[in-house]
Scaffold this motif. Structure first.
Motif, PDB file in Angstrom:
ATOM      1  N   UNK A 172       1.371  -0.755  -0.103  1.00 33.71           N
ATOM      2  CA  UNK A 172       0.080  -0.037   0.266  1.00 33.71           C
ATOM      3  C   UNK A 172       0.803   1.601  -0.378  1.00 33.71           C
ATOM      4  N   UNK A 173       2.182   1.150   1.167  1.00 29.35           N
ATOM      5  CA  UNK A 173       2.733   2.578   1.202  1.00 29.35           C
ATOM      6  C   UNK A 173       3.201   2.685   0.054  1.00 29.35           C
ATOM      7  N   UNK A 174       4.025   1.911  -0.645  1.00 30.48           N
ATOM      8  CA  UNK A 174       4.847   1.783  -1.777  1.00 30.48           C
ATOM      9  C   UNK A 174       3.386   2.306  -2.838  1.00 30.48           C
ATOM     10  N   UNK A 175       2.677   1.664  -3.460  1.00 35.76           N
ATOM     11  CA  UNK A 175       1.851   2.064  -4.405  1.00 35.76           C
ATOM     12  C   UNK A 175       1.302   3.478  -4.127  1.00 35.76           C
ATOM     13  N   UNK A 176       1.357   3.772  -3.324  1.00 38.26           N
ATOM     14  CA  UNK A 176       0.412   4.940  -2.682  1.00 38.26           C
ATOM     15  C   UNK A 176       1.011   6.181  -3.207  1.00 38.26           C
ATOM     16  N   UNK A 177       2.834   5.672  -2.930  1.00 39.60           N
ATOM     17  CA  UNK A 177       3.688   7.432  -2.818  1.00 39.60           C
ATOM     18  C   UNK A 177       3.821   7.543  -1.672  1.00 39.60           C
ATOM     19  N   UNK A 225       8.452  -5.587  -5.328  1.00 38.19           N
ATOM     20  CA  UNK A 225       8.837  -3.711  -5.269  1.00 38.19           C
ATOM     21  C   UNK A 225       9.708  -3.643  -6.541  1.00 38.19           C
ATOM     22  N   UNK A 226      10.797  -4.479  -7.085  1.00 38.86           N
ATOM     23  CA  UNK A 226      12.064  -3.658  -8.120  1.00 38.86           C
ATOM     24  C   UNK A 226      11.338  -3.774  -9.338  1.00 38.86           C
ATOM     25  N   UNK A 227      10.222  -4.903  -9.747  1.00 40.35           N
ATOM     26  CA  UNK A 227      10.472  -4.688 -11.239  1.00 40.35           C
ATOM     27  C   UNK A 227       8.902  -3.551 -11.098  1.00 40.35           C
ATOM     28  N   UNK A 228       8.231  -3.164 -10.005  1.00 40.68           N
ATOM     29  CA  UNK A 228       7.692  -2.066 -10.137  1.00 40.68           C
ATOM     30  C   UNK A 228       8.184  -0.526  -9.899  1.00 40.68           C
ATOM     31  N   UNK A 256     -11.328   0.399  -8.397  1.00 38.96           N
ATOM     32  CA  UNK A 256     -11.235  -1.318  -9.233  1.00 38.96           C
ATOM     33  C   UNK A 256     -11.578  -1.763 -10.387  1.00 38.96           C
ATOM     34  N   UNK A 257     -12.546  -0.818 -11.273  1.00 41.59           N
ATOM     35  CA  UNK A 257     -13.234  -1.022 -12.747  1.00 41.59           C
ATOM     36  C   UNK A 257     -12.303  -1.133 -13.611  1.00 41.59           C
ATOM     37  N   UNK A 258     -11.467  -0.182 -13.397  1.00 37.61           N
ATOM     38  CA  UNK A 258     -10.437   0.035 -14.444  1.00 37.61           C
ATOM     39  C   UNK A 258      -9.281  -0.450 -14.027  1.00 37.61           C
ATOM     40  N   UNK A 259      -8.882  -0.742 -12.626  1.00 42.12           N
ATOM     41  CA  UNK A 259      -7.700  -2.197 -12.779  1.00 42.12           C
ATOM     42  C   UNK A 259      -8.367  -3.162 -12.977  1.00 42.12           C
ATOM     43  N   UNK A 260      -9.565  -3.949 -12.793  1.00 42.97           N
ATOM     44  CA  UNK A 260      -9.677  -5.229 -13.383  1.00 42.97           C
ATOM     45  C   UNK A 260      -9.082  -5.015 -15.084  1.00 42.97           C
ATOM     46  N   UNK A 261      -8.874  -4.335 -15.771  1.00 45.81           N
ATOM     47  CA  UNK A 261      -8.804  -4.611 -17.322  1.00 45.81           C
ATOM     48  C   UNK A 261      -7.412  -4.279 -17.690  1.00 45.81           C
ATOM     49  N   UNK A 262      -6.735  -3.980 -16.370  1.00 43.69           N
ATOM     50  CA  UNK A 262      -4.935  -3.987 -16.394  1.00 43.69           C
ATOM     51  C   UNK A 262      -4.443  -5.049 -15.776  1.00 43.69           C
ATOM     52  N   UNK A 263      -3.036  -4.575 -16.331  1.00 46.59           N
ATOM     53  CA  UNK A 263      -2.626  -5.878 -15.860  1.00 46.59           C
ATOM     54  C   UNK A 263      -2.191  -6.105 -14.137  1.00 46.59           C
ATOM     55  N   UNK A 264      -1.052  -6.414 -13.716  1.00 53.14           N
ATOM     56  CA  UNK A 264      -0.725  -6.869 -12.630  1.00 53.14           C
ATOM     57  C   UNK A 264      -0.139  -5.589 -11.519  1.00 53.14           C
ATOM     58  N   UNK A 286      -1.013  -0.668 -14.959  1.00 52.15           N
ATOM     59  CA  UNK A 286      -0.629  -0.146 -15.987  1.00 52.15           C
ATOM     60  C   UNK A 286      -1.145  -0.143 -17.233  1.00 52.15           C
ATOM     61  N   UNK A 287      -1.046  -1.855 -17.077  1.00 49.83           N
ATOM     62  CA  UNK A 287      -1.485  -2.277 -19.626  1.00 49.83           C
ATOM     63  C   UNK A 287      -2.873  -2.701 -18.991  1.00 49.83           C
ATOM     64  N   UNK A 288      -3.178  -2.412 -19.992  1.00 50.98           N
ATOM     65  CA  UNK A 288      -4.527  -2.235 -20.245  1.00 50.98           C
ATOM     66  C   UNK A 288      -4.228  -4.453 -21.233  1.00 50.98           C
ATOM     67  N   UNK A 289      -4.991  -4.735 -20.604  1.00 44.02           N
ATOM     68  CA  UNK A 289      -4.911  -5.789 -20.722  1.00 44.02           C
ATOM     69  C   UNK A 289      -6.846  -6.291 -20.715  1.00 44.02           C
ATOM     70  N   UNK A 290      -7.780  -5.926 -21.085  1.00 49.97           N
ATOM     71  CA  UNK A 290      -9.216  -6.215 -21.518  1.00 49.97           C
ATOM     72  C   UNK A 290      -9.829  -7.267 -20.833  1.00 49.97           C
ATOM     73  N   UNK A 291     -10.161  -8.731 -21.234  1.00 47.90           N
ATOM     74  CA  UNK A 291     -11.307  -9.385 -20.063  1.00 47.90           C
ATOM     75  C   UNK A 291      -9.832 -10.698 -19.982  1.00 47.90           C
ATOM     76  N   UNK A 292      -9.020 -10.217 -19.784  1.00 48.35           N
ATOM     77  CA  UNK A 292      -8.536 -11.555 -19.597  1.00 48.35           C
ATOM     78  C   UNK A 292      -8.802 -11.593 -17.966  1.00 48.35           C
TER      79      UNK A 292
END
Ligand code: ATP
Ligand code: ATP
Ligand code: MG
Ligand code: MG
Lengths: 431, 363, 336, 381, 363
Positions: free
Chosen positions: A75-80, A97-100, C77-85, C88-94
């Protein structure tokens, strides 16, 4: 802050290193936030260590921890709003964390330092090297505070009374197991219960046995899934563990009890009257769950989980775990803290307080608080192979998920092949 | 000063039409009483005037201004609810003071007015009680007190005295009448089932039935010249006796043949075209007198004698089957059940209605 | 001491600021569109305006907070649900496609339905029964406090409590879990309750019921006390016995509140994860949606896409309840 | 109703409540008793055994050889196994596998001519013909009946932890406004939704119900980002009390509005109408009529909101921080548990320490859950 | 068949004593009416009989059995509540059927009885409505319907007709009277503020005041021979006129000097010892007649004329300051405000009370 050991007074400590460090680092007026996994007693011990850092630099250091540190750091890293320095015990999480792109590389100088100063330095560098956001690998973490996991605990007096010897080979260990059963006792206490993390102690077993039945390279491939979980080597290790855990007469409570017995409760069987078991496989932290007043080295002791005599080529492998420090916000203070960790004093102070092992060769072994600690430290330094806990290296969904669940299923009766297939399936799913 | 004007006011709850189009002009300062059978829409109409019920159709104006959408608080009304609607968490005092506090009256003024209202309504010793510790009549009095404490343009009373005992009812009624006199500019609209209240208080009575107006007029007019059978039966207690009849001769006075064969004549002019038609002949119980002579209106057997002290009610069978004729005779009589009695009545006080129920007199 | 002062000061300040908003805006509204003492037409025009504005003034802080704290994250959440882990990257319904094929997800859906069937009904039922029974006995308040206690206990505490209930020790050794102790005392063999597939779901549900009954009890007991006493008296006179009064007079009159409690607990069940997390972490086939989501969100760095996709499913599951509530609300407003 | 309170049915009611209370408190009772027990006992025996004298297999150790005295040419170590002598020994042994080999009072031969005698009262005598060596005493296994023994050590340990006082205040600073503010805000909103006509009311209600389901965990990251943004914009720290109040308010509002609206919609319409006729504005009606009459609903919601904010750890950690001066009570207690969370004795004790405040709140607000608040206001069905 | 016996029944709410010790024997099948000022304890007494209110002191027996602690459902009663107490979640039909369903009556029987009650009370078209969609009077009728649907030993009615219109009130009253006739064994206890209801329905009337009984007796006895001033004033509407007087001569008839100077004599015997004492002279408004002769009882100025149609009420000032004498004269009179009028009255219908308020006649 009060310093636990007065600088200059105890010759076990390398006070000079503190003085040297003090010179280049004046951080007065700056703050440093550290987020770590240590709470309770451990936190107090760590506090005694960083007190020297504060004393030397004048920095305003704020340490915090959380029960759900995994969640908190995400949470902390994601939220900046990350801490300056994070210390975490999970390489898998650190890799993420590194990959992000949330971590700052520590640089070649540190890498070199590790190679030079840590026993089995290359293992440590490999462990601490992760791929960054751009895909290039770099050293992102600094290993600090190690646990040795390849330990088997026992009560020497019980051994004495029953006339058992500490086994030197895995074959001996298995023979001893059978002998205890023949004597009417129960050899092992195994408990996998850990609330939401139930299953993890079994992964240590499997990893330890893996290192004793397969080569370290196979191990490395396994944790990276370069060989599938269903590889014969892995299934073999699983079955080895099954030999111990899935035999009703070998484990206290029978195989059914293994999964649900809490790992914190399971060593207590060693001390029962009459003893519920004679042997317990667990990492170096376990004495804090022994009954109050138990003196390690006298009331309870450990021996190195022995290798197979039949596989001398594997040497003396050691399975361990530990925490790694990393810079989550690049400031002079966080850099300085990593520098501080390179001083012997940062290790010796904790060594002298117990429950701290280090592969740092320059740290004075005499500083260990007691004989058992020293013995563990020697196991670490003598190891021919050191491997970090595999489940911690695997992706979280596997190492802290499917693998755990799989082990619970395994002791619950599923075959090794099926379990391995399940775990591999889960792994495929996250690729 | 046009007062309150209702034009084709309608109300429906979903599919149920409750008010079917009411036209009514109420002058400022008038005292209007709504009467009508239970469920005919009196409360609903009152609540629409108060602004508590949405007006489904038609226009309502107060002082020339259309108020259909003006909220209650801006209409300058005070209202006594049929169901009291007290504030359960406030003492009697606070219940009465609430409106004035909202209006920002001074403490002394509030106290003065509350105490005087409490005095009138004999509530002084209950001022500190919560509504739940009051009897039904006491609650009703608090509701009245709450209204009279305020100083509105229009007073709305929905059966304010129904739970009071006779003495208190008379006293309160007189207080309301006094109030009406003192506040000559204040319009009062009053719903009641009590004939005496309606007759004594009203400048005009509005008789409602099933959501429409049957007749509007001063009390005595309604009593003496009911416009139709409904009003005739509704005003007066016991109700007017109605005897089916046939018109045998028209003219200045009308000759009739009553059911049962007796003939009679009433001082009501009818047109010649009416001869032969069926009509309803009406006579009020209190207009009947016992006679022993031959010039009687009808004769019957007494089936029930109700002695009320000051008057005696006689239920007479034999004329209209199943519907006894009631006679109300002053004093305590020696008449017994089963006696045959003859009655006569003042010709001027007889009523005649056509087959549709409308009065010949009004026509 | 200074910390205490600071605490008191901030508390009072915070609460006052909030109260000041309501008084202030209301006063302002009446100031801008005055109706007191204005002539007819203007007054009624102003009134119409204020009447249209005032509800929104009343609701503004709530809507604001809801928008920021709940609506915005829903969209996120809805936005994130269409993105990757990493989101950041849009992945559609995958993510959704993955979900449908995931055995664990299907297991969770199944378990969640079990939970939805059992927990809200039982918790509401027990809450209602306890509220009704304790209402008229002298030690009712004490009884209620005791039954409320599980609600008040922190979650970590609750986990230990149930450890002492469900704990399993092998046959022959001393049981420290009371359930097994009872089983053994009755001559049975101890069971590892948490590991019995399917049934272990119910053992977990017991915990939530145990906790949520307090909630249902408090809300329903407030509602029960709002029932007009006279209707109960009338029923007594009509010869109804305790059960008939309860089921035919009291329950129907608080039906609205029962529905609210039931709805609330249902929704809570959709969100339940800490019990599962602490007791089994979804092992032995006890996985539920919320825990699965949590797992994907935060375990080992997290997969926001999949976590969010599961969250979206949870949110979709609540839609029928929303529709049902719209119906209720409209019907109720017609009744007015 | 009074008359019926004497019927036999009431006994049934008492009994069933008793049963339910027992069922509900039994698990908690376990926790309470455990919190008063010795920490080593916790994982070894059931909590209910702590209530009565129990027979336990124990291990003791004779004093170290340096305590031996020479008597009649023999070397003797004596002492007592049970401190204070409250336990009664029923058997003893010298080997772990035969812990009950000897009756108390008999002399056990332990080899090398040494004998050990343990008496019922726990006193022992180790007699050796030769001088005993070593640094540790002989282990003695014995079976003893141990009377119930309770200790407040666990509580002492928790309560004496550093910073607990300020954490307590932090918790209150978080919980009290986080309870009052949402109630106020929700009550206004609920009133508007229940009694003020405007288009879209039903939909809004449904949306609020729907928002009940939003998982807290989903919101944390976007929100914290927002906070950091706002904090950076105004140059203030992102994690403040105001921030956490608002967060708790946001998360608590759907339920608050839902509960309160339902309650308010059930109030008799005539009372509101009467106030309206009395000239009261919506604001007046809300403050003077609705609020006082909604006390039961307000109180019940207050109980829950307080409880959640009080017991909350996650929101506090995220929005207030994990540092020493911001730590709330739950955070502080969890930190006491140590890195591996095994200290049940601390868990048990701290669970009871945290429960006290919510229970006080519950007990004191319970009296607002009154009966017959509306009695006497309107007549009719 | 001893019926219902109350012995020294007391009730207090905390420190407030509401009922001060009531002794009353009610025979089985009797129709008893409680009357009394608002708040005097009628409802409370009724609720104690029903078992809804704990009895603070005294004994109550039904058919010889002490029932103080018997729950309401075992007392075999039906009750109409002053505040209706309808089940808000049930339709009118279900409201009425509830008691019978509980008693396990057959479906047909329930339907038959509900429909017949609805018919009597003109509720048939509302059977499917919920109480909240009914008018005040309709609700009250449902409450009555609920009681008469059942078949109890004792009927308790608390102001059951207060919200009904006159016609319906008469009709319902007659239904209740019929019910009473049909069910000769059923005891009925009835609270009302309506004189007519009390007089027509009651076998005996119980006059209550501030928690104790003032007089018990058949209606006419109460009307003709009130035991004391309170009853005298309470029974009859408008209330009896009371004029302070002084006894000037005793004997078979008593001679008096009224306030204002006129003398009169009443046909009530008094003892010689009473001569010279102050007393209250009473005459009912309806017993006054206008006279032009010299043998008048008193003379006064008309301050208010209320024409009710069948009768006219005259308010006469001048005799007792501040308290007008009321006269009720049949018909519509030509008397105007300000007229001086003389009144006379039948000697046999005059009343005399001693200084303590007790009637000389009763003594
Ligand atoms: N809960 C209570 N606490 C205190 N006093 C009460 C309570 N309930 C009723 N009273 C008082 O008891 C007295 C008798 O009340 P009751 O309802 O029996 O009167 P009532 O004769 O039925 O009057 P009404 O004709 O107005 O209905 C009243 O003065 C009332 O104020
Ligand atoms: N919510 C509603 N839905 C449908 N019909 C209703 C509703 N409210 C009232 N009514 C009906 O409207 C009619 C008029 O009701 P209202 O209350 O105005 O009668 P009323 O003349 O005041 O009668 P009462 O003298 O009995 O009080 C009644 O027949 C009633 O049943
Ligand atoms: Mg009405
Ligand atoms: Mg009453």
């Amino acid at each position: 802050a009060d310093l636990k050991f007065k600088p200059g007074e105890d010759s076990r400590f390398n006070w000079q290193s503190l003085e040297d460090f003090r010179k280049g680092h004046d951080l007065k007026g700056q703050t440093l936030t550290i987020f770590g996994p240590w709470r309770g007693e451990d936190e107090a011990l760590f506090k005694n260590v960083y007190a020297y850092f504060v004393e030397a630099t004048g920095v305003d250091l704020k340490y915090s921890s959380s029960e759900n540190y995994e969640q908190q750091i995400v949470i902390d890293t994601q939220a900046g709003s990350p801490p300056d320095v994070a210390i975490l015990p999970q390489p898998g999480l650190i890799a993420d964390l590194a990959s992000k792109g949330y971590l700052t590389p520590l640089g070649d100088e540190t890498k070199k330092w590790l190679l030079d100063n840590y026993a089995a330095g290359q293992s440590w560098v490999d462990l601490s090297t992760f791929k960054g956001k751009d895909g290039t690998a770099a050293l992102y973490a600094f290993p600090y505070k190690i646990d040795v996991k390849s330990l088997v605990w026992y009560v020497p007096e019980n051994f004495e009374d029953a006339g058992y010897e500490v086994p030197k080979t895995m074959e001996d260990l298995k023979a001893l197991t059978e002998k205890i059963v023949a004597d009417g006792g129960t050899p092992w206490c195994i408990g996998l219960g850990s609330g939401g993390a139930t299953g993890w102690p079994a992964t240590d077993w499997v990893e330890d046995l893996m290192l004793r039945t397969a080569s370290p390279e196979t191990y490395d491939k396994w944790v990276k899934n370069e060989i599938p979980f269903t590889d014969a080597a892995v299934v073999g290790a699983l079955d080895e563990f099954g030999w111990f855990a899935k035999n009703d007469t070998f484990v206290d409570g029978g195989a059914a009890a293994v999964a649900s017995t809490d790992f914190r409760d399971s060593p207590k069987g060693l001390f029962a009257s009459p003893p519920k078991c004679y042997l317990h496989h667990q990492a170096s932290f376990i004495p804090s769950f022994f009954p109050e007043g138990t003196v390690v080295g006298q009331d309870a002791d450990f021996f190195y989980m022995p290798p197979y005599a039949s596989k001398p080529e594997l040497g003396n492998p050691v399975l361990g775990a530990g925490t790694l420090a990393m810079i989550t916000k690049d400031t002079p203070a966080s850099r300085a803290f990593i520098e501080f960790l390179k001083t012997p004093i940062a290790h010796e102070v904790w060594m002298a307080q117990s429950s701290f092992l280090t592969p740092f060769k320059s740290a004075n072994k005499e500083a260990y608080a007691n004989a058992p600690m020293k013995k563990q430290g020697e196991i670490l330094l003598d190891s021919t192979t050191f491997r970090f806990d595999g489940s911690d290296l695997m992706p979280g969904k596997i190492g802290a998920g499917a693998f755990w669940t799989g082990m619970v299923d395994f002791v619950g009766g599923k075959s090794a092949n099926d379990v391995a297939a399940d775990i591999q399936k889960a792994w495929d799913a996250i690729k | 000063m046009t007062g309150l004007v209702l034009r084709d006011i309608r109300k429906s709850y979903g599919a149920v039409d409750v008010i079917h189009g009411i036209d009514l002009d109420i002058k400022q300062g008038e005292f209007i009483v709504f009467v009508g059978p239970s469920g005919c829409g009196k409360s609903t109409l009152l609540r629409m005037i108060a602004g508590l019920e949405e007006i489904t159709g038609g226009d309502m104006t107060i002082d020339g201004e259309r108020v259909n959408d003006v909220p209650p608080s801006k209409r300058g009304i005070a209202m006594v609810f049929q169901s009291y609607a007290l504030y359960p968490h406030m003492t009697v005092y606070d219940n009465m003071a609430f409106g004035m506090r909202i209006a920002g009256e001074s403490k002394e003024e509030i106290d003065r007015r509350v105490r005087s209202a409490a005095d009138i309504l004999q509530l002084t010793q209950y001022l500190d009680r919560l509504p739940k510790a009051l009897s039904g009549g006491q609650r009703q009095r608090v509701a009245i007190g709450r209204a009279i404490c305020r100083d509105p343009k229009v007073f709305l009373f929905d059966e304010p005295l129904s739970n009071l005992d006779a003495a208190l009812r008379v006293a309160t009624r007189i207080e309301i009448a006094k109030l009406n006199e003192q506040m000559a500019d204040t319009t009062m609209i009053y719903v009641t089932h009590d004939q005496v209240e309606a007759m004594t208080l009203a400048d005009r009575i509005v008789v409602l039935s099933a959501g429409h107006i049957e007749q509007v007029g001063p009390p005595l007019e309604l009593y003496e010249r009911p416009a139709n059978l409904f009003v005739a039966r509704f005003i007066g207690s016991p109700a007017m006796n109605i005897i089916p009849a046939k018109i045998t001769a028209a003219g200045e006075a009308t000759a009739l043949e009553l059911t049962g064969g007796r003939t009679s004549s009433v001082d009501i002019p009818t047109a010649a075209s009416e001869v032969g038609k069926t009509a309803s002949f009406g006579v009020r119980p209190e207009d009947l007198q016992i006679t022993t002579g031959e010039d009687f209106l009808f004769e019957g057997t007494v089936s029930i004698v109700e002695a009320l002290g000051e008057v005696t009610l006689l239920y007479i069978e034999g004329l209209v089957p199943g519907e006894p004729i009631i006679a109300k005779i002053p004093g305590i009589l020696a008449v017994r059940r089963g006696d045959k009695v003859r009655f006569t009545a003042d010709k001027a006080r007889l009523h005649l209605f056509d087959a549709a129920g409308n009065s010949y007199r009004a026509a | 001491m200074s910390q205490l002062l600071f605490a008191v000061f901030t508390m009072v300040g915070g609460v006052l600021a909030c109260a000041a908003y309501f008084f202030g805006t209301n006063w302002l509204l009446d100031r801008i569109f005055p109706s007191k003492g204005r002539t007819g037409a203007e007054a009624s025009r102003n009134l119409r305006i204020t009447n249209a504005i005032r509800p929104w003034l009343f609701m503004a802080p709530a809507l604001f907070a809801l928008a920021i704290y709940l609506v915005y994250p829903v969209f996120e959440s809805v936005r994130l649900s269409f993105h990757d882990r990493s989101g950041t990257r849009f992945v559609g319904f995958s993510n959704f496609a993955w979900m449908i094929n995931d055995g664990e997800f299907r297991q969770s859906i199944f378990n969640n339905f079990l939970w939805l069937l059992v927990v809200p009904a039982l918790a509401t039922f027990f809450g209602l029964v306890i509220a009704a029974l304790t209402d008229r006995i002298w030690w009712g308040n004490i009884a209620k406090t005791l039954i409320f206690m599980p609600m008040a206990i922190s979650f970590v505490g609750a986990a230990v409590i149930w450890k002492f209930v469900y704990d399993f020790r092998s046959e022959g050794s001393e049981q420290i879990g009371i359930l097994n102790a009872v089983v053994v005392a009755l001559g049975g063999t101890p069971e590892a309750w948490m590991t019995i597939p399917f049934w272990n779901n119910f053992f977990l549900m017991v915990i939530l019921i145990w906790i949520q009954t307090g909630f249902a009890m408090v809300i329903l007991s407030a509602a029960l006390r709002g029932i007009p006493e006279e209707t109960i008296e009338a029923a007594v006179i009509d010869g109804a016995n305790g059960f008939q009064i309860f089921f035919k007079i009291m329950v129907p009159q608080i039906w609205g509140t029962i529905a609210v409690v039931w709805t609330t607990i249902t929704i809570l069940v959709l969100k339940v994860f800490d019990i599962v997390l602490a007791m089994t972490n979804g092992q032995w086939q006890t996985q539920v949606l919320a825990n699965l989501m949590f797992d994907w969100m935060f375990r080992g760095g997290g997969d926001f896409g999949r976590g969010a996709a599961i969250a979206v499913v949870i949110m979709i599951l609540v839609v029928p309840i929303m529709i049902w509530n719209i119906r209720n609300a409209t019907r109720e407003m017609e009744g007015h | 109703m009074i008359a019926s309170s004497r019927s036999p049915l009431i006994i049934l009611v008492h009994l069933s409540v008793l049963l339910l209370v027992a069922l509900w408190t039994l698990p908690t009772a376990g926790l309470l008793i455990s919190s008063l027990r010795d920490k080593d006992q916790l994982a070894v025996s059931g909590w209910w055994t702590a209530l009565s004298t129990s027979s336990q297999n124990l291990t003791g150790r004779a004093s170290a050889p340096d305590a031996q005295v020479e008597r009649d040419g023999k070397f003797v170590i004596s002492g007592n196994l049970t401190e204070g002598g409250s336990a009664k020994v029923s058997a003893f042994g010298v080997r772990p596998m035969q812990p009950a080999a000897f009756e108390p009072g008999t002399a056990a031969d332990i080899g090398d001519g040494q004998t050990l005698t343990v008496n019922e009262d726990g006193s022992y005598e180790l007699v050796s013909p030769a001088k005993m060596e070593g640094t540790r005493g002989q282990r003695i296994f014995y079976t003893a009946s141990v009377p119930p023994r309770f200790t407040l050590d666990n509580y002492r340990e928790v309560l004496s932890a550093a910073g607990i006082g300020s954490s307590f205040i932090n918790s209150l600073t978080v919980a009290i406004p986080s309870t009052i503010i949402p109630i106020l805000v929700a009550a206004f909103c609920a009133y508007a939704l229940a009694w003020m006509p405007f288009p879209g009311r039903a939909i809004l209600i449904a949306v609020i119900v729907g928002l009940l389901v939003v998982p807290l965990q989903m919101s944390l990251i976007p929100l914290l980002r927002l906070y950091n943004g706002v904090g950076a914009f105004f140059g203030v720290p992102a994690k403040t009390y105001v921030g956490i109040w608002l967060a708790h308010m946001g998360f608590g509002l759907p339920l608050a509005i839902y509960l309160l609206r339902n309650y308010m919609a059930g109030l008799p319409r005539e009372i509101m109408e009467s106030a309206r006729v009395d000239g009261a504005s919506d604001f007046d009606i809300f403050v003077k009529i609705i609020l006082p009459l909604s006390f039961p609903a307000l109180a019940s919601f207050a109980i829950f909101q307080f409880l959640w904010t009080w017991n909350d750890l996650l929101v506090a950690m995220v929005f207030l921080g994990t540092g020493n001066d911001e730590l709330v009570l739950t955070g502080r207690l969890v930190n006491l548990l140590g890195s591996r969370g095994g200290n049940w004795e601390i868990l048990t004790a701290s669970a009871f320490i945290t429960i006290v405040v919510p229970l006080i709140v519950f007990f004191s607000l319970q009296r607002y859950l009154v009966r017959g608040l509306l009695a006497g206001s309107v007549k009719g069905g």
